[in-house]
Design a protein around this motif. Structure first.
Motif: not given
Length: 337
Positions: A262-279
């Motif tokens: 399994t090949l995955l990218g992990a760039h930090e900006w894949k995450l939202p800045v603020k927490q939400n119900d979808f991540c």
């Protein structure tokens, strides 16, 4: 709201040309903005050296840096989660004053020291860990012993897995040992694949966390993986590299030993800045988690700082990063007068 300051900024004027620019600037704050007086900023060596050397194509002049800590000195009329005087982390340039960008995360006052600026590199590392999801008992290969690799290896330990850190610079491997990383390999002296296969009884590593951003390293590191393993890009790949890519793709695709990866990218900006119900994760949540781990002495940052520079030493600092890789690990600018 407006505020006039004497602004000092580190600028890449051209390839391998660094200057400290000084000018009077008036900041005009929007309703949701904050003005930060920088205490310390951390050099993101891979990104910034690539831009300075021309390895990564950019336009000059270029204002650089995106990981710093400081005090909030002014807030917009709609800001209700921060107060003047608060100590914060933000993705801001190497300069003495900045409008907070994207993430502005309050930090405990006891972290008001140079190591706090490295929390930004921790955000890169923790995104890799959360993407890879190592489990108790996993063997995890971390390629590259720079700041991101060092922090990734430490977070791997905290996840319950066993990291193996690979780097060609002995000084970096020594620092890793000081931070609790027990297994390291210098490929100039030892065959990494042979060592890893012996360690895993011929199976291969469960996860590869590639932290160098060097394409040729990815092509060799994929050989360390087990069948059904994971290969995660933590560092951003840079530079042109020509080779036959088919063996790499076969490792991902074919059902054979070391294959079906399994090949995955992990760039930090894949995450939202603020927490939400979808991540599940967010950058703000990660910043607070990392700061707690530092305070609890579970994440060790002090051994990672090798150099603290004044902004007036900017040209020297980047020259050191380019010419003395074995001596410079964590480099911090101290903006205090």
């Amino acid at each position: 709201m407006t505020q006039q300051v004497q602004l000092r900024s580190i600028v890449f004027k051209d390839i391998n040309q660094v200057e400290l620019e000084t000018k009077v600037k008036t900041f005009k704050l929007g309703p949701s903005e904050v003005l930060i007086q920088t205490l310390y900023s951390c050099i993101s060596a891979g990104t910034e050296v690539a831009k300075l050397s021309g390895l990564q194509k950019v336009s000059y002049p270029l204002y650089v840096g995106n990981r710093a800590v400081g005090h909030v000195i002014a807030i917009g009329t709609e800001v209700d989660h921060l107060t003047v005087g608060e100590f914060v982390f933000s993705h801001i340039h190497h300069q003495s004053y900045s409008i907070g960008q994207q993430l502005v995360c309050p930090l405990p006052n006891q972290l008001e020291q140079p190591v706090a600026a490295m929390l930004g590199m921790g955000l890169v590392a923790i995104a890799g860990i959360q993407t890879a999801q190592p489990e108790l008992g996993d063997v995890v290969i971390v390629t590259g012993g720079g700041l991101v690799g060092q922090l990734t290896a430490q977070l791997t330990v905290l996840s319950g897995a066993t990291p193996v850190l690979i780097d060609i610079v002995d000084e970096r491997l020594h620092v890793a040992h000081l931070c609790g990383i027990n297994t390291t390999i210098n490929p100039n002296r030892e065959n990494p694949k042979a060592y890893i296969m012996e360690l895993t009884s011929g199976r291969g590593a469960d996860i590869i966390l590639e932290c160098t951003g060097v394409p040729s390293v990815s092509l060799s590191a994929i050989d360390y993986a087990r069948r059904n393993g994971k290969f995660v890009f933590v560092g951003s790949p840079r530079g042109r590299y020509q080779t036959d890519i088919t063996p790499f793709l076969e490792k991902v695709h074919l059902w054979k030993p070391g294959g079906n990866l399994t090949l995955l990218g992990a760039h930090e900006w894949k995450l939202p800045v603020k927490q939400n119900d979808f991540c599940k994760h967010s950058m703000e949540q990660n910043c607070k988690l990392l700061s707690r781990l530092v305070i609890e002495k579970k994440l060790r940052l002090d051994p990672l700082i090798s150099h603290i520079y004044k902004p007036e030493e900017a040209q020297e600092s980047y020259q050191d990063l380019i010419e003395h890789q074995n001596k410079v690990l964590g480099a911090i600018f101290d903006w205090r007068d």
